[in-house]
Design a protein around this motif. Structure first.
Motif, PDB file in Angstrom:
ATOM      1  N   GLU A   6      -0.831  -2.256   3.271  1.00 46.38           N
ATOM      2  CA  GLU A   6      -1.387  -1.349   1.950  1.00 46.38           C
ATOM      3  C   GLU A   6      -0.508  -1.747   0.480  1.00 46.38           C
ATOM      4  O   GLU A   6       0.811  -1.517   0.705  1.00 46.38           O
ATOM      5  CB  GLU A   6      -1.148   0.001   2.271  1.00 46.38           C
ATOM      6  N   GLN A   7      -1.166  -1.915  -0.264  1.00 44.30           N
ATOM      7  CA  GLN A   7      -0.427  -2.020  -1.698  1.00 44.30           C
ATOM      8  C   GLN A   7      -1.157  -0.915  -2.609  1.00 44.30           C
ATOM      9  O   GLN A   7      -2.339  -0.745  -2.727  1.00 44.30           O
ATOM     10  CB  GLN A   7      -0.892  -3.432  -2.398  1.00 44.30           C
ATOM     11  N   SER A   8      -0.149   0.028  -3.212  1.00 42.82           N
ATOM     12  CA  SER A   8      -0.694   1.116  -3.947  1.00 42.82           C
ATOM     13  C   SER A   8      -1.482   0.557  -5.070  1.00 42.82           C
ATOM     14  O   SER A   8      -0.994  -0.368  -5.792  1.00 42.82           O
ATOM     15  CB  SER A   8       0.593   1.884  -4.356  1.00 42.82           C
ATOM     16  N   GLU A  84       5.162   2.099   0.357  1.00 39.18           N
ATOM     17  CA  GLU A  84       4.241   3.171   0.158  1.00 39.18           C
ATOM     18  C   GLU A  84       5.242   4.417  -0.607  1.00 39.18           C
ATOM     19  O   GLU A  84       4.618   5.015  -1.656  1.00 39.18           O
ATOM     20  CB  GLU A  84       3.563   3.570   1.286  1.00 39.18           C
ATOM     21  N   ARG A  88       4.875   5.744  -4.248  1.00 44.94           N
ATOM     22  CA  ARG A  88       4.587   7.034  -4.467  1.00 44.94           C
ATOM     23  C   ARG A  88       5.559   7.812  -5.246  1.00 44.94           C
ATOM     24  O   ARG A  88       4.996   8.724  -6.190  1.00 44.94           O
ATOM     25  CB  ARG A  88       4.194   7.806  -3.087  1.00 44.94           C
TER      26      ARG A  88
END
Length: 452
Positions: A6-8, A84, A88
């Motif tokens: 996953e890539q923000s 992540e 975040r």
């Protein structure tokens, strides 16, 4: 490890090697021409490929090629690019404020990072920290603190050591080209001692620790005087000097000598720290508890942050206002560090580093049996290296090292060279890399060795 990461703020980044152009591709070549026109020539480039995205164990370039990452931005992105928790926490801080200066109006995240460092670093004594921007700043401040605390001036460092590019840290650094050449004169009161380098110790690795430690202690006594020595500064696993793991017993002997003589022992863990060697810090391997420990690189998931952490009575020695800096402990970087440490704990990245060693090291040893150009295989955890020599000798072979690295680059594998003699190929994969990518990268290396 999932085939996607996953890539923000964007789509998932496939965890696979994919070459759609030559390396470098046309867009990277265009950007390299712009770099040559706008950026000082002194800023070198290992691989003339411009990054567009990165995550997990891959870097995607501006031409759409996806490269396997065995470099981690020189041991920085151990938690991966765009982890992540890092994204975040740093993103939330960006929306609150980017800067106030911790010396003007401080903020909680600076304190929280220092609290984490007190918990994580070796030893159960009372500790405090200061936060800075770079590894060189951390080492320079460690020297300042040690000198203030002891009232002494002399600093002991070691052959093959690397500590930074400021004037003082260039003086501490062993290698001239490219780090020191033409940049002198350097700071005084620096004394260089032999390193316990098992592969190159004259009487063999079995004698290395005892003989090297005896030489160091003798030379300090003769050349410096223990009573004049403020600090011994050493990397528990050497980085730019060639991923040298000092012979077992050498570091404990130095630590005991330092303690007996009131010398501050500084562990430079800038490249080896934060889970890289299979422990939170490399000095833990032999139970070393340094008086001061310097950290940077892997501390904040890619954002610039560094620290000096140490015994409270040493860290508190300097007068108020004597330590600090405008950007030291930037709030966005502090939040990134808290996110990185959260990730290290949740994913048990020390264990992942040990698993990486279990995969890589046996294959490197097998390659060494087949290829006499490999003189030594060494390192711990996800900090491993090959030293290349002219077959049948221990003469360094930097040309073969450069050729091998170039072949890996063209095949889509990011590797870095290092070492005092320029003959070491080092491996620093992200600690979150998938095992399939690790093995594919090793296949590329093996193929390049066969063609060497």
């Amino acid at each position: 490890m999932s085939a996607m990461t996953e890539q923000s703020g964007g789509p998932t980044l496939p965890q696979r090697r994919r070459l759609v152009t030559d390396i470098p591709g046309p867009r990277s070549r265009e950007l390299m021409a712009r770099k040559r026109a706008a950026v000082a020539d002194g800023v070198g480039t290992v691989m003339p490929v411009f990054a567009a995205r990165a995550g997990g164990g891959v870097v995607e370039d501006v031409d759409g090629n996806s490269l396997i990452d065995f470099g981690s931005g020189i041991a920085v992105t151990g938690v991966g690019n765009s982890a992540e928790a890092v994204v975040r926490r740093a993103s939330a801080q960006l929306a609150r404020f980017t800067h106030t200066c911790a010396m003007v109006t401080p903020y909680e995240s600076y304190v929280a990072v220092c609290e984490e460092l007190a918990r994580l670093t070796p030893g159960d004594h009372a500790k405090k920290s200061i936060l800075l921007n770079s590894g060189a700043e951390a080492v320079e401040n460690a020297v300042k603190i040690a000198r203030y605390h002891t009232g002494r001036q002399a600093i002991v460092v070691f052959d093959h050591g690397y500590h930074g590019r400021t004037n003082l840290t260039m003086a501490l650094t062993s290698k001239s080209m490219p780090y020191k050449h033409g940049f002198g004169p350097f700071a005084p009161e620096i004394y260089r001692m032999p390193m316990a380098y098992p592969y190159r110790w004259p009487t063999g690795p079995e004698n290395c620790a005892e003989e090297a430690a005896a030489q160091v202690i003798d030379q300090i006594g003769k050349q410096v005087g223990a009573a004049n020595t403020a600090a011994i500064v050493i990397e528990p696993v050497l980085g730019e000097g060639g991923f040298i793991v000092p012979a077992r017993g050498f570091l404990p002997t130095l630590a005991a000598f330092a303690k007996e003589n009131g010398i501050v022992l500084v562990a430079d863990e800038i490249q080896s720290g934060f889970c890289r060697t299979g422990q939170w810090f490399a000095c833990e391997d032999e139970g070393i508890v340094p008086d001061l420990i310097t950290t940077a690189k892997g501390i904040a998931g890619g954002l610039p942050l560094a620290a000096v952490t140490g015994r409270t009575e040493i860290m508190d020695a300097a007068h108020v206002g004597g330590l600090g800096g405008t950007y030291g402990g930037n709030p966005v970087a502090c939040e990134a560090a808290l996110g990185a440490i959260e990730t290290m704990r949740e994913l048990d990245l020390p264990a992942k580093a040990r698993r990486i060693e279990e995969i890589i090291k046996p294959r490197l040893l097998t390659m060494a049996e087949k290829h006499p150009v490999i003189g030594d295989v060494r390192g711990r955890g996800a900090m491993l290296a090959l030293e290349l020599v002219k077959p049948g000798t221990k003469d360094p072979d930097p040309a073969a090292t450069a050729t091998l690295a170039g072949a890996c680059h063209r095949a889509g594998l990011i590797v870095l060279t290092t070492g005092t003699y320029g003959n070491v190929l080092r491996f620093l994969p992200p600690l979150v890399i998938g095992e399939d990518l690790l093995n594919e990268g090793l296949d590329i290396l093996q193929d390049a060795l066969s063609r060497l």
